[in-house]
Design an enzyme around this catalytic site. Structure first.
Site, PDB file in Angstrom:
ATOM      1  CG  ASN A 115      -0.422   0.746   2.398  1.00  0.00           C
ATOM      2  OD1 ASN A 115      -0.491   1.976   2.445  1.00  0.00           O
ATOM      3  ND2 ASN A 115       0.130   0.021   3.367  1.00  0.00           N
ATOM      4  NE  ARG A 116       1.395   4.040  -5.661  1.00  0.00           N
ATOM      5  CZ  ARG A 116       1.651   3.034  -6.486  1.00  0.00           C
ATOM      6  NH1 ARG A 116       2.490   2.074  -6.139  1.00  0.00           N
ATOM      7  NH2 ARG A 116       1.053   2.971  -7.677  1.00  0.00           N
ATOM      8  N   GLY A 118      -0.922   6.895   1.749  1.00  0.00           N
ATOM      9  CA  GLY A 118      -0.524   8.287   1.960  1.00  0.00           C
ATOM     10  C   GLY A 118      -1.386   9.042   2.963  1.00  0.00           C
ATOM     11  CG  PHE A 119      -0.662   9.535   6.757  1.00  0.00           C
ATOM     12  CD1 PHE A 119      -0.528   8.183   6.995  1.00  0.00           C
ATOM     13  CD2 PHE A 119       0.216  10.402   7.396  1.00  0.00           C
ATOM     14  CE1 PHE A 119       0.470   7.696   7.844  1.00  0.00           C
ATOM     15  CE2 PHE A 119       1.210   9.934   8.243  1.00  0.00           C
ATOM     16  CZ  PHE A 119       1.338   8.569   8.468  1.00  0.00           C
ATOM     17  CG  ASN A 143      -1.612   5.547  13.866  1.00  0.00           C
ATOM     18  OD1 ASN A 143      -1.120   6.438  13.195  1.00  0.00           O
ATOM     19  ND2 ASN A 143      -1.024   4.381  14.052  1.00  0.00           N
ATOM     20  CB  SER A 179       3.551   5.879   7.046  1.00  0.00           C
ATOM     21  OG  SER A 179       3.109   5.718   5.711  1.00  0.00           O
ATOM     22  CG  ASN A 181       2.969   4.393   1.826  1.00  0.00           C
ATOM     23  OD1 ASN A 181       3.770   3.950   1.007  1.00  0.00           O
ATOM     24  ND2 ASN A 181       2.255   3.616   2.631  1.00  0.00           N
ATOM     25  CB  THR A 182       3.910  10.697   4.600  1.00  0.00           C
ATOM     26  OG1 THR A 182       2.536  10.313   4.657  1.00  0.00           O
ATOM     27  CG2 THR A 182       4.008  12.213   4.735  1.00  0.00           C
ATOM     28  CE  LYS A 217       1.919   0.592  12.692  1.00  0.00           C
ATOM     29  NZ  LYS A 217       0.540   0.452  12.195  1.00  0.00           N
ATOM     30  CB  THR A 245       7.298  -3.268  12.562  1.00  0.00           C
ATOM     31  OG1 THR A 245       6.921  -4.312  11.631  1.00  0.00           O
ATOM     32  CG2 THR A 245       8.358  -3.786  13.505  1.00  0.00           C
ATOM     33  CG  ASN A 246       3.975   1.506   9.537  1.00  0.00           C
ATOM     34  OD1 ASN A 246       3.248   1.027   8.657  1.00  0.00           O
ATOM     35  ND2 ASN A 246       3.800   2.730   9.997  1.00  0.00           N
TER      36      ASN A 246
END
Length: 337
Positions: A115-116, A118-119, A143, A179, A181-182, A217, A245-246
């Site tokens: 996954n990407r 991106g919040f 979170n 993450s 993805n940011t 996290k 973990t993430n």
């Protein structure tokens, strides 16, 4: 029936399938007729599974990881599936669309996802309004992260905004700086910026009265020296725990479609099982058991859960396993434990 349902769902776009399933769950879960049936079918309550941490009483150690219910839309529905707790988010101060689609990919042969996202979320204020209306008493974690457009030097302000907004409506916090993805977010895991961020939140936590547990996290891709820094900071600041973990940016050993494997984003699911367990064991051993750890990464069954608990985790979370194993995963793990 889930194997058959999964075949049908896996023919749909992963993100579309997610929303379709959750909307159906909400419809059925809100039904006077089906709600008690769902609860009786998927719950498994035994006193031996109860956990008490930070003054919170968990009916079992299996939670739903952040990312599944980003906007706190389905807490009451998910509670009926037997979860011991649900973590919402990652939430940011301002709503944001996230990365361009497609941004979620399946790797069935690896029992994994990439996954990407991106919040992507509707913003913390919208989530708070939903939290005010929730009916179940399930434990909820918040979170929190930063908006994509917020530079790292001002990231603390974003985390503080989310913390203050959620303070009265969640039971614990998870600070997400891991993450992939940011852009540049993982730089906040470095010692100095991380210490500044967590110190600020701990100060606010004290000022607001009844302190909420704060956890961090972390990524599975950290080096040993970086993990040592995490342990030092967590102990020095009296952090309440670590979520390990993430998702991982590693691609070693993946057997799926090379085109999908090459997609940018974080890998979750079975390929993460071993590494996340290694990180849990290292954190537990090096901290001499002083850090409470929520274990997440590649948990599909009771054996996976037991492995992480024996490595030093006190609570667990599922995400990808929930997608591959279906709504019975919590009951099956709890029965196995």
């Amino acid at each position: 029936m889930y194997p058959l349902i999964k075949k049908l769902l896996f023919k749909k776009d992963p993100e579309e399938a997610h929303h379709w399933v959750m909307n159906k769950l909400h419809t059925w879960g809100s039904s006077f007729l089906f709600s008690p049936i769902i609860k009786s079918q998927f719950s498994f309550d035994k006193k031996s599974l109860n956990r008490e941490l930070w003054g919170l009483k968990f009916k079992n150690p299996i939670g739903l990881a952040a990312g599944f219910d980003k906007d706190a839309k389905y807490i009451d529905d998910l509670a009926k599936l037997g979860f011991g707790y649900v973590e919402i988010g990652t939430l940011t101060p301002k709503p944001q669309a996230g990365n361009d689609k497609p941004r979620l990919f399946r790797l069935p042969s690896d029992e994994a996802l990439i996954n990407r996202m991106g919040f992507n979320n509707e913003g913390v204020d919208a989530a708070v309004e939903r939290l005010k209306k929730r009916k179940s008493d399930i434990i909820v974690g918040g979170n929190i992260g930063k908006n994509k457009t917020t530079p790292n030097e001002r990231a603390i302000d974003d985390y503080e905004y989310c913390f203050r907004k959620l303070y009265d409506y969640v039971d614990y916090f998870v600070v997400n700086v891991s993450s992939p993805n940011t852009p540049n977010l993982r730089e906040l895991q470095e010692k100095e910026p991380l210490q500044r961020l967590l110190s600020r939140l701990q100060l606010i936590n004290t000022e607001l009265g009844k302190a909420r547990p704060i956890l961090l996290k972390i990524a599975p891709d950290l080096s040993q020296s970086q993990l040592d820094d995490i342990i030092e900071i967590a102990l020095n600041l009296n952090l309440n725990g670590i979520v390990a973990t993430n998702t991982t940016i590693a691609r070693e050993g993946l057997m799926g479609d090379p085109k999908v494997v090459s997609e940018a984003g974080g890998v979750s699911g079975k390929p993460l099982t071993q590494r996340s367990t290694e990180v849990i064991k290292y954190l537990h051993t090096q901290s001499k058991g002083k850090l409470i750890i929520i274990g997440v990464g590649g948990i599909f069954n009771a054996e996976d859960a037991k492995e992480k608990l024996e490595a030093g985790a006190s609570l667990l979370q599922v995400y990808t396993g929930f997608i591959y194993e279906g709504p019975g995963i919590v009951k099956n793990i709890c029965k196995g434990l």
